[in-house]
Motif scaffolding. Structure first.
Motif, PDB file in Angstrom:
ATOM      1  N   ARG A 109       0.859  -1.195   0.000  1.00  0.00           N
ATOM      2  CA  ARG A 109       0.000   0.000   0.000  1.00  0.00           C
ATOM      3  C   ARG A 109       0.888   1.235   0.000  1.00  0.00           C
ATOM      4  O   ARG A 109       1.856   1.288   0.768  1.00  0.00           O
ATOM      5  CB  ARG A 109      -0.880   0.050   1.260  1.00  0.00           C
ATOM      6  CG  ARG A 109      -1.962  -0.984   1.274  1.00  0.00           C
ATOM      7  CD  ARG A 109      -2.848  -0.834   2.495  1.00  0.00           C
ATOM      8  NE  ARG A 109      -3.596  -2.067   2.709  1.00  0.00           N
ATOM      9  CZ  ARG A 109      -4.285  -2.357   3.797  1.00  0.00           C
ATOM     10  NH1 ARG A 109      -4.325  -1.490   4.793  1.00  0.00           N
ATOM     11  NH2 ARG A 109      -4.922  -3.499   3.909  1.00  0.00           N
ATOM     12  N   ASP A 111       1.150   3.839   1.504  1.00  0.00           N
ATOM     13  CA  ASP A 111       0.881   4.613   2.719  1.00  0.00           C
ATOM     14  C   ASP A 111       2.064   5.542   2.990  1.00  0.00           C
ATOM     15  O   ASP A 111       3.157   5.320   2.479  1.00  0.00           O
ATOM     16  CB  ASP A 111       0.741   3.662   3.922  1.00  0.00           C
ATOM     17  CG  ASP A 111      -0.643   3.032   4.008  1.00  0.00           C
ATOM     18  OD1 ASP A 111      -1.581   3.601   3.431  1.00  0.00           O
ATOM     19  OD2 ASP A 111      -0.772   1.964   4.639  1.00  0.00           O
ATOM     20  N   GLY A 116       5.897   1.634  12.117  1.00  0.00           N
ATOM     21  CA  GLY A 116       4.810   0.660  12.023  1.00  0.00           C
ATOM     22  C   GLY A 116       3.951   0.803  10.779  1.00  0.00           C
ATOM     23  O   GLY A 116       2.928   0.143  10.636  1.00  0.00           O
ATOM     24  N   ARG A 117       4.340   1.702   9.884  1.00  0.00           N
ATOM     25  CA  ARG A 117       3.571   1.845   8.643  1.00  0.00           C
ATOM     26  C   ARG A 117       4.550   1.823   7.475  1.00  0.00           C
ATOM     27  O   ARG A 117       5.430   2.676   7.377  1.00  0.00           O
ATOM     28  CB  ARG A 117       2.767   3.145   8.656  1.00  0.00           C
ATOM     29  CG  ARG A 117       2.031   3.378   7.334  1.00  0.00           C
ATOM     30  CD  ARG A 117       0.934   4.402   7.427  1.00  0.00           C
ATOM     31  NE  ARG A 117      -0.168   3.897   8.210  1.00  0.00           N
ATOM     32  CZ  ARG A 117      -0.715   4.542   9.233  1.00  0.00           C
ATOM     33  NH1 ARG A 117      -0.246   5.704   9.606  1.00  0.00           N
ATOM     34  NH2 ARG A 117      -1.726   4.010   9.891  1.00  0.00           N
ATOM     35  N   TYR A 118       4.403   0.820   6.632  1.00  0.00           N
ATOM     36  CA  TYR A 118       5.335   0.625   5.532  1.00  0.00           C
ATOM     37  C   TYR A 118       4.543   0.462   4.240  1.00  0.00           C
ATOM     38  O   TYR A 118       3.331   0.300   4.263  1.00  0.00           O
ATOM     39  CB  TYR A 118       6.183  -0.635   5.785  1.00  0.00           C
ATOM     40  CG  TYR A 118       6.667  -0.731   7.203  1.00  0.00           C
ATOM     41  CD1 TYR A 118       7.733   0.063   7.636  1.00  0.00           C
ATOM     42  CD2 TYR A 118       6.042  -1.570   8.123  1.00  0.00           C
ATOM     43  CE1 TYR A 118       8.167   0.009   8.948  1.00  0.00           C
ATOM     44  CE2 TYR A 118       6.479  -1.626   9.445  1.00  0.00           C
ATOM     45  CZ  TYR A 118       7.537  -0.832   9.853  1.00  0.00           C
ATOM     46  OH  TYR A 118       7.949  -0.881  11.151  1.00  0.00           O
ATOM     47  N   PHE A 121       4.352  -4.691   3.634  1.00  0.00           N
ATOM     48  CA  PHE A 121       4.235  -5.257   4.980  1.00  0.00           C
ATOM     49  C   PHE A 121       3.590  -6.629   4.892  1.00  0.00           C
ATOM     50  O   PHE A 121       3.125  -7.037   3.834  1.00  0.00           O
ATOM     51  CB  PHE A 121       3.464  -4.301   5.904  1.00  0.00           C
ATOM     52  CG  PHE A 121       2.072  -3.976   5.435  1.00  0.00           C
ATOM     53  CD1 PHE A 121       1.845  -2.988   4.488  1.00  0.00           C
ATOM     54  CD2 PHE A 121       0.978  -4.663   5.950  1.00  0.00           C
ATOM     55  CE1 PHE A 121       0.555  -2.695   4.058  1.00  0.00           C
ATOM     56  CE2 PHE A 121      -0.315  -4.378   5.527  1.00  0.00           C
ATOM     57  CZ  PHE A 121      -0.527  -3.394   4.572  1.00  0.00           C
ATOM     58  N   GLN A 123       0.950  -9.669   6.268  1.00  0.00           N
ATOM     59  CA  GLN A 123      -0.289  -9.953   7.001  1.00  0.00           C
ATOM     60  C   GLN A 123      -0.504 -11.451   7.112  1.00  0.00           C
ATOM     61  O   GLN A 123      -0.118 -12.210   6.221  1.00  0.00           O
ATOM     62  CB  GLN A 123      -1.503  -9.377   6.253  1.00  0.00           C
ATOM     63  CG  GLN A 123      -1.692  -7.885   6.417  1.00  0.00           C
ATOM     64  CD  GLN A 123      -3.007  -7.392   5.826  1.00  0.00           C
ATOM     65  OE1 GLN A 123      -3.636  -8.076   5.025  1.00  0.00           O
ATOM     66  NE2 GLN A 123      -3.425  -6.202   6.223  1.00  0.00           N
ATOM     67  N   ARG A 271     -14.670   1.075  10.941  1.00  0.00           N
ATOM     68  CA  ARG A 271     -13.404   0.775  10.277  1.00  0.00           C
ATOM     69  C   ARG A 271     -13.379   1.323   8.865  1.00  0.00           C
ATOM     70  O   ARG A 271     -14.406   1.452   8.219  1.00  0.00           O
ATOM     71  CB  ARG A 271     -13.133  -0.724  10.252  1.00  0.00           C
ATOM     72  CG  ARG A 271     -12.915  -1.306  11.619  1.00  0.00           C
ATOM     73  CD  ARG A 271     -12.073  -2.548  11.532  1.00  0.00           C
ATOM     74  NE  ARG A 271     -10.717  -2.237  11.155  1.00  0.00           N
ATOM     75  CZ  ARG A 271      -9.979  -2.976  10.333  1.00  0.00           C
ATOM     76  NH1 ARG A 271     -10.481  -4.055   9.803  1.00  0.00           N
ATOM     77  NH2 ARG A 271      -8.748  -2.631  10.056  1.00  0.00           N
ATOM     78  N   ALA A 291      -2.951  -0.166  15.192  1.00  0.00           N
ATOM     79  CA  ALA A 291      -3.626  -1.466  15.343  1.00  0.00           C
ATOM     80  C   ALA A 291      -2.721  -2.605  14.887  1.00  0.00           C
ATOM     81  O   ALA A 291      -2.012  -2.495  13.896  1.00  0.00           O
ATOM     82  CB  ALA A 291      -4.909  -1.465  14.532  1.00  0.00           C
ATOM     83  N   LEU A 292      -2.742  -3.687  15.660  1.00  0.00           N
ATOM     84  CA  LEU A 292      -1.953  -4.872  15.294  1.00  0.00           C
ATOM     85  C   LEU A 292      -2.746  -5.800  14.384  1.00  0.00           C
ATOM     86  O   LEU A 292      -2.200  -6.734  13.821  1.00  0.00           O
ATOM     87  CB  LEU A 292      -1.571  -5.683  16.535  1.00  0.00           C
ATOM     88  CG  LEU A 292      -0.701  -5.021  17.583  1.00  0.00           C
ATOM     89  CD1 LEU A 292      -0.112  -6.081  18.485  1.00  0.00           C
ATOM     90  CD2 LEU A 292       0.399  -4.218  16.938  1.00  0.00           C
ATOM     91  N   GLY A 293      -4.037  -5.552  14.303  1.00  0.00           N
ATOM     92  CA  GLY A 293      -4.854  -6.409  13.464  1.00  0.00           C
ATOM     93  C   GLY A 293      -6.267  -5.867  13.449  1.00  0.00           C
ATOM     94  O   GLY A 293      -6.651  -5.077  14.315  1.00  0.00           O
ATOM     95  N   GLY A 318      -1.371  -7.665  11.349  1.00  0.00           N
ATOM     96  CA  GLY A 318      -0.169  -6.998  10.836  1.00  0.00           C
ATOM     97  C   GLY A 318       1.072  -7.624  11.455  1.00  0.00           C
ATOM     98  O   GLY A 318       1.408  -7.336  12.600  1.00  0.00           O
ATOM     99  N   ARG A 321       3.812  -5.237  12.676  1.00  0.00           N
ATOM    100  CA  ARG A 321       3.468  -4.512  13.908  1.00  0.00           C
ATOM    101  C   ARG A 321       3.522  -5.424  15.113  1.00  0.00           C
ATOM    102  O   ARG A 321       3.827  -4.981  16.212  1.00  0.00           O
ATOM    103  CB  ARG A 321       2.086  -3.886  13.763  1.00  0.00           C
ATOM    104  CG  ARG A 321       2.108  -2.789  12.720  1.00  0.00           C
ATOM    105  CD  ARG A 321       0.812  -2.047  12.699  1.00  0.00           C
ATOM    106  NE  ARG A 321       0.834  -1.035  11.662  1.00  0.00           N
ATOM    107  CZ  ARG A 321      -0.210  -0.287  11.356  1.00  0.00           C
ATOM    108  NH1 ARG A 321      -1.344  -0.450  12.011  1.00  0.00           N
ATOM    109  NH2 ARG A 321      -0.119   0.625  10.409  1.00  0.00           N
TER     110      ARG A 321
END
Ligand code: AMP
Length: 434
Positions: A109, A111, A116-118, A121, A123, A271, A291-293, A318, A321
Motif C-alpha cells: 500500500r 501509505d 509501524g507503517r510501511y 508489509f 499480514q 473501520r 492497530a496490530l490487526g 499486521g 506490527r
C-alpha cells in the motif's frame, strides 16, 4: 556510482529480523492449523479490476498500479480478501460450506511511511466463509486472541463495534451509500464534528443527530452492558437494534468460551474498509497507537465478486506490527529463543587443498543426518578458520585429514571445551547432536 538504497517504504530484513518475521508467521500458521484454517497461496499481482472492485476510494488511491508488458492493468495486492473472494466466487464455488482459509504474505500500500507503517508489509489473514451465525464471529475474535498470545505478546486489547448500528441509523434516515461511507470514514478518523455536519447537511432528523452524538460517547469494558445500552439508545432504528443485539450475542459467546479476552466496546467505532456489514474489531497494545490487526463481518462481498451469496467474517493481522510490539514488550528475545532450537553448528575444514572434495562429501553425510554444516570456503589456514568459528560461536569443527580419512574417520573438535578426538564418519552426527 550512486549508492543504492531501498525504495521508500521498503525494508530489508537482516537475519535477526527475518527470523522474527518467520517466527511470527510460524505462530500464525500454527493457529491456522489448530482452528482448521487451510492455507492457500494466491498471486501478489492481481488484476486492477478485481482489486478495485470493492476497495474503498482510500485503498484504491494507494495501490501499486502498473501496466504489464501485455498491456494489462495490474496491481500489487493491497489486501488478501479480494483474492480469497475471487477464489470463492469461482474455483471454490461449488465446494461445501463453511470454508476456513488462511493466507500469509506481503501486502503493498502506498501509505505514508512512519513507525509501524510501511509500503510493503506482511499480514496473516483468516477468512471464515459460509456462516452468518455469531459463533463464527466469536471464533475470529478467539483465534486472534490466541494468535497474539502464542506470538508472545504480554498485553493487548480488543476494540469491538458493529457497523450495522451506524448503518441502520443512516439507512433509515435515507442517506445514500456514498454519503454513508463518507460519514463512516470521518468517524473512523474520529472527526466526529465533521461527520455530524455531513449528516446534518443531508437533512436528517434532530433525533438522529442526538442519537449519533450519544452513540460516539458510548464505550466501555463491561461489554454486555454497553451492548445493551446501545440497543436502548438506538431503539427508534430497528436495524440498529438488531445489530446491537447481534453484537451482544457475539460478545456473550466470547465470554462463555472462558478464554480471557481483554475487550472494550466502542459504539462509534467505524473501520475504514467499506465492505464490512457486521461486527468489526481491532487489536491494540498499550503504548503503541497503531492497530496490530483488524477484521469483521462482510456478508455481501462474495456476491459482489459474482459468487453465490456467502456470509463471511475474517481478520488480517499486521505481522510487522506484532514484531514491533514484541520488541517493545521485550518479548522478542524469548520468541527468538523459542524459534531457535538449541541447534549445534559445525564448520568443516580440510587440512589441505587436496581434501576439499572429501570435506564436501563429509558435509553432505552430516547434513543428511540433520546437522547444520558450513564448509570452509575461504582457504584459510586451520588456526584462522577455527578462530573464526569460535568467534561465531559455532559448536564444533570437523577437521578432514589424510591420516584419519584412511581409517574412515575425522577429527571432531568441541570449540567451547577446546577438546578434540578422532571419530568414525558415521558416528560424527551422533557425537555432534549429543
Ligand atoms: P486492514 O487490512 O487495513 O484491516 O489492516 C489489517 C492490519 O494490517 C492492520 O491492523 C495493521 O496491523 C496492518 N497494516 C495495515 N497497513 C499497514 C502498513 N502500511 N504497514 C504495516 N502494517 C499495516
Amino acid at each position: 556510482m550512486a549508492e543504492f538504497k531501498t525504495v521508500r517504504g521498503m525494508r530489508d530484513f537482516l537475519p535477526e529480523e527475518a527470523r522474527l518475521l518467520r517466527y511470527v508467521e510460524g505462530r500464525a500458521r500454527e493457529v491456522a492449523r489448530l482452528y482448521g484454517y487451510r492455507e492457500i497461496v494466491t498471486p501478489i499481482v492481481e488484476s486492477y479490476e478485481l482489486l478495485s472492485a470493492k476497495a474503498g476510494e482510500e485503498v484504491k488511491s494507494r495501490m501499486f498500479l502498473f501496466n504489464d508488458l501485455g498491456g494489462r492493468d495490474v496491481a500489487l495486492r493491497p489486501e488478501f480478501t479480494a483474492s480469497v473472494a475471487r477464489l470463492v466466487a469461482t474455483t471454490l464455488r461449488n465446494e461445501p460450506r463453511p470454508f476456513r482459509l488462511f493466507s500469509v504474505g506481503s501486502i503493498y500500500r502506498y501509505d505514508e511511511p512512519q513507525r509501524g507503517r510501511y509500503r510493503e508489509f506482511w499480514q496473516s489473514n483468516y477468512e471464515l466463509m459460509g456462516s452468518s451465525r455469531p459463533e463464527a464471529d466469536a471464533e475470529i475474535l478467539l483465534l486472534t486472541n490466541s494468535f497474539m498470545q502464542t506470538a508472545g505478546l504480554k498485553k493487548f486489547a480488543f476494540k469491538v463495534g458493529h457497523i450495522g448500528v451506524l448503518r441502520g441509523i443512516l439507512t433509515q434516515e435515507k442517506l445514500v451509500d456514498k454519503v454513508q461511507s463518507a460519514v463512516m470514514q470521518l468517524m473512523d478518523k474520529k472527526q466526529y464534528e465533521d461527520a455530524f455536519r455531513l449528516v446534518k447537511s443531508a437533512g436528517v432528523s434532530e433525533t438522529c443527530i442526538l442519537t449519533l452524538r450519544k452513540l460516539v460517547e458510548l464505550k466501555g469494558n463491561n461489554v454486555l452492558d454497553v451492548a445493551d445500552r446501545v440497543a436502548e439508545l438506538v431503539r427508534d432504528y430497528e436495524k440498529s437494534v438488531e445489530a446491537s443485539r447481534n453484537l451482544g450475542e457475539i460478545l456473550d459467546l466470547v465470554l462463555k468460551s472462558r478464554c480471557y479476552v481483554d475487550m472494550m466496546v466502542d459504539a462509534g467505532f467505524a473501520r475504514g474498509l467499506e465492505y464490512y456489514t457486521g461486527m468489526i474489531f481491532e487489536v491494540y497494545v498499550p503504548g503503541l497507537d497503531i492497530a496490530l490487526g483488524g477484521g469483521g463481518r462482510y456478508d455481501r462481498l462474495i456476491e459482489l465478486f459474482g459468487g453465490d451469496p456467502t456470509p463471511a467474517v475474517g481478520v488480517a493481522h499486521g505481522v510487522d506490527r506484532i514484531m514491533l510490539a514484541l520488541q517493545e514488550q521485550k518479548a522478542a528475545q524469548k520468541a527468538e529463543e523459542e524459534a531457535e532450537e538449541e541447534e549445534k553448528t559445525v564448520l568443516i575444514v580440510p587440512i589441505n587443498e587436496g581434501l576439499r572434495g572429501q570435506a564436501l562429501q563429509v558435509s553432505e553425510v552430516l547434513r543428511n543426518a540433520g546437522v547444520v554444516v558450513e564448509v570452509e570456503v575461504m582457504g584459510r589456514k586451520m588456526v584462522k578458520a577455527l578462530e573464526d568459528a569460535d568467534r561465531r560461536k559455532m559448536s564444533y569443527a570437523v577437521i578432514i585429514g589424510e591420516r584419519e580419512l584412511k581409517k574412515g574417520a575425522v577429527v571432531v573438535r568441541d570449540l567451547a571445551k577446546r577438546v578434540q578426538s578422532t571419530v568414525k564418519i558415521e558416528d560424527v552426527a551422533d557425537v555432534v547432536k549429543g
